[in-house]
Each structure stands twice: as C-alpha cells, then as structure tokens.
Design a protein around this motif. Sequence first.
Motif, PDB file in Angstrom:
ATOM      1  N   LEU A 179      -8.716   3.782   1.220  1.00  0.00           N
ATOM      2  CA  LEU A 179      -7.831   3.920   0.067  1.00  0.00           C
ATOM      3  C   LEU A 179      -7.119   5.261   0.093  1.00  0.00           C
ATOM      4  O   LEU A 179      -7.746   6.312   0.091  1.00  0.00           O
ATOM      5  CB  LEU A 179      -8.638   3.805  -1.234  1.00  0.00           C
ATOM      6  CG  LEU A 179      -7.844   3.991  -2.532  1.00  0.00           C
ATOM      7  CD1 LEU A 179      -6.768   2.918  -2.672  1.00  0.00           C
ATOM      8  CD2 LEU A 179      -8.777   3.977  -3.736  1.00  0.00           C
ATOM      9  N   GLY A 182      -2.628   3.254  -1.692  1.00  0.00           N
ATOM     10  CA  GLY A 182      -2.935   1.987  -2.323  1.00  0.00           C
ATOM     11  C   GLY A 182      -2.195   0.773  -1.815  1.00  0.00           C
ATOM     12  O   GLY A 182      -2.472  -0.346  -2.251  1.00  0.00           O
ATOM     13  N   MET A 212      -5.618   8.748  -5.244  1.00  0.00           N
ATOM     14  CA  MET A 212      -5.672   7.524  -6.046  1.00  0.00           C
ATOM     15  C   MET A 212      -6.894   7.513  -6.962  1.00  0.00           C
ATOM     16  O   MET A 212      -6.790   7.165  -8.146  1.00  0.00           O
ATOM     17  CB  MET A 212      -5.671   6.282  -5.152  1.00  0.00           C
ATOM     18  CG  MET A 212      -5.712   4.970  -5.934  1.00  0.00           C
ATOM     19  SD  MET A 212      -4.283   4.691  -7.035  1.00  0.00           S
ATOM     20  CE  MET A 212      -3.033   4.171  -5.832  1.00  0.00           C
ATOM     21  N   THR A 245       1.639   0.740  -6.841  1.00  0.00           N
ATOM     22  CA  THR A 245       0.276   0.643  -6.310  1.00  0.00           C
ATOM     23  C   THR A 245      -0.804   1.136  -7.265  1.00  0.00           C
ATOM     24  O   THR A 245      -1.948   0.688  -7.182  1.00  0.00           O
ATOM     25  CB  THR A 245       0.153   1.389  -4.968  1.00  0.00           C
ATOM     26  OG1 THR A 245       0.544   2.768  -5.141  1.00  0.00           O
ATOM     27  CG2 THR A 245       1.029   0.738  -3.917  1.00  0.00           C
ATOM     28  N   VAL A 249      -3.899  -1.332  -7.585  1.00  0.00           N
ATOM     29  CA  VAL A 249      -5.256  -0.949  -7.202  1.00  0.00           C
ATOM     30  C   VAL A 249      -6.201  -1.025  -8.399  1.00  0.00           C
ATOM     31  O   VAL A 249      -7.342  -1.503  -8.279  1.00  0.00           O
ATOM     32  CB  VAL A 249      -5.271   0.468  -6.586  1.00  0.00           C
ATOM     33  CG1 VAL A 249      -6.700   0.986  -6.412  1.00  0.00           C
ATOM     34  CG2 VAL A 249      -4.553   0.464  -5.241  1.00  0.00           C
TER      35      VAL A 249
END
Length: 328
Positions: A179, A182, A212, A245, A249
């Motif tokens: 990750l 994303g 993220m 994203t 995610v």
Amino acid sequence: MSDPVTLHDIYLARQRLAGQAARTPLILSQSLSLRFEAEVYLKLETLQPSGAFKLRGALNKIASLSSEQLERGVTTASTGNHGRAVAWAAKRLGARAVICLSELVPANKVAAIEALGAEARVIGRSQDDAFVEARRLVAEEGMALIEPFDDPLIAAGQGTIGLELMEDLPSLDRAFVGLSGGGLLGGIGRAVKGVNPRATVTGVSMQRGAAMIDSLAAGRPVEVEEEASLADSLGGGIGLDNRCTFALVREVMDDHYRVSEPAIARAMLHFFEQEKMLVEGAAAVGLAAIEEHDIDIRGQKVALIVSGNGVDAETLMRARALIDYPER
C-alpha cells in the motif's frame, strides 16, 4: 457520490490491455505453504514487460488519450516503477515521455527509464517536488499528466490483477497487497470484493512514511516526510487533493500492517534464496507482514501480490547486511 472505480471499469480496462500487458501467472509457493500450513500463492507481476504491475494502469490511461494528446507527449512523477511503465507505454504508442523523479529513486530505476527512450528529470527530495515539475510541463507544454495512482483509469488498470486472481483462485481467502498511493490495493480490492465480498484484503506499508495509513488515521489526506526504505516504491504522498484512491482504499481494505526494514530484508532474501526470484522491497512486504506480525493464515488460501522486480545487486547486499548487522 458514485464509486470512483467500478467492477465494470476494471473489465473495460482489461479489454484495453488485451495484447499489451501480460496476464501474469499465479503460482503456489511450496516453501511458504509448508512453513505457514496454508496454500500461499504468488501473483507474479514481476513478469510484466516493464517488470512491475504499474504497466497495467499506465497503458489503460495512455490508451484512453486522443491522438492530439499523444502528439504533445506525456509526463508523470514517479518513485520508479510507474515512470518505467509510462515510458514503456509511451514508446509503444509513439508518444514522447518525460519522467520526473526525486533524488531518493535508486539509480537502477532511473537508468531503466532512460533505456526505454524517455527523458528522466531528477528533481528535489520527494515525489511532491517531482510533481511540481510534472505539473509545470502540463501547464506550459500541454503534456498529458499520467497520475501514478490517483486516477480512476490507473486504479482500474491495476484492478485487472484482481480479476485474474479471482479467476485463477475463486476460493481465495486473503490477499496481501503493498500500500502506497492506493491504486494497486484499491483496484485489486474492488475486483476481489466484487467477486467475493468475504475475501480479506490486507494492506502492507513500511514502518515510516506510510502516507495512506497516516491519512486514513487522520480522516483526510495528510503530508508525510519521505524516508529511504528498501520498499522505496511505497514512498510518496497521496496528494492533499486526493480524488480517488483515499476513498477507494478506505472502502475495500479490511486491515493493515506496517513492517520494519529488517523484516522487508528477510522477505526479499527469501524470494531470492528460496523462490529464486529477484523481488524488490515493495513486492516482498506481504511476506514481511506475515513473518513479522506472526499472522495466522493456517488452512487459508492466500495470495501475495509480488508487484515488481526493480532491485539491483547493491540493494540485495544492503538487505543482507541489515539482517547480519542490524545495528549498523
């Protein structure tokens, strides 16, 4: 708000990628299956023509551009693999490509981009710095910006990995996915959950500089300080104006683990010594998470997304040294 990426988008992406990107194999790892008392499969994106999964998203996006846009060329900012994919796709479609990179990108990845005929511009100490130059090229020269991850077409292209995964292993219990921005996890997660909502999608990031995860914890996109890592492809921010994203995610990821540099090193060396594969740090984080966090996968069908092969001998030597001399 409508979904930024749908299962239909991913099927359309697969149609665009037919005959361009490879359908990569899913193989059973005998050594890992025995060790963890599970069926552990490896999805080998290392066998893409560009050496990494990023080719799927780049091709899907560039194939959607008009002939006029292709004539003006394409640009992006990248930690390496995306830039290589954009360079490969641009060459295939006859477009000029300028790839902007930070000083943290390894020299072997810069050289690989230039070998494909693209111009590599090294700018600043972060991907955000590199993006400033890419956006200048868009504003002043009319080039098309190929986002590394925050674009529905990019994420849909990466999502074709998830389609292949579910076709080859419809009884999948859990997928471990690196990750960063994303696009990879979001696309794969959308495809996997679209076929089997009960399957678990697990994200893995390096210990520090995981943009993220820090953003999800804050409830909004935040900036993080980038740090050098064996998993350098997982570096970079997600953009304070993230459009795609972050939400994707947050919806499709079930759980997440951070992994240390020694854990990444051990996983890389497992692939090299036991699987006989050259695998970069970002591609080994799924195994690193299982080992370091003692994740119980007994009796499960598990897939590790082996995302890229952008590693050189010097990096493997650093990984070995990190294990043998962890205090250095």
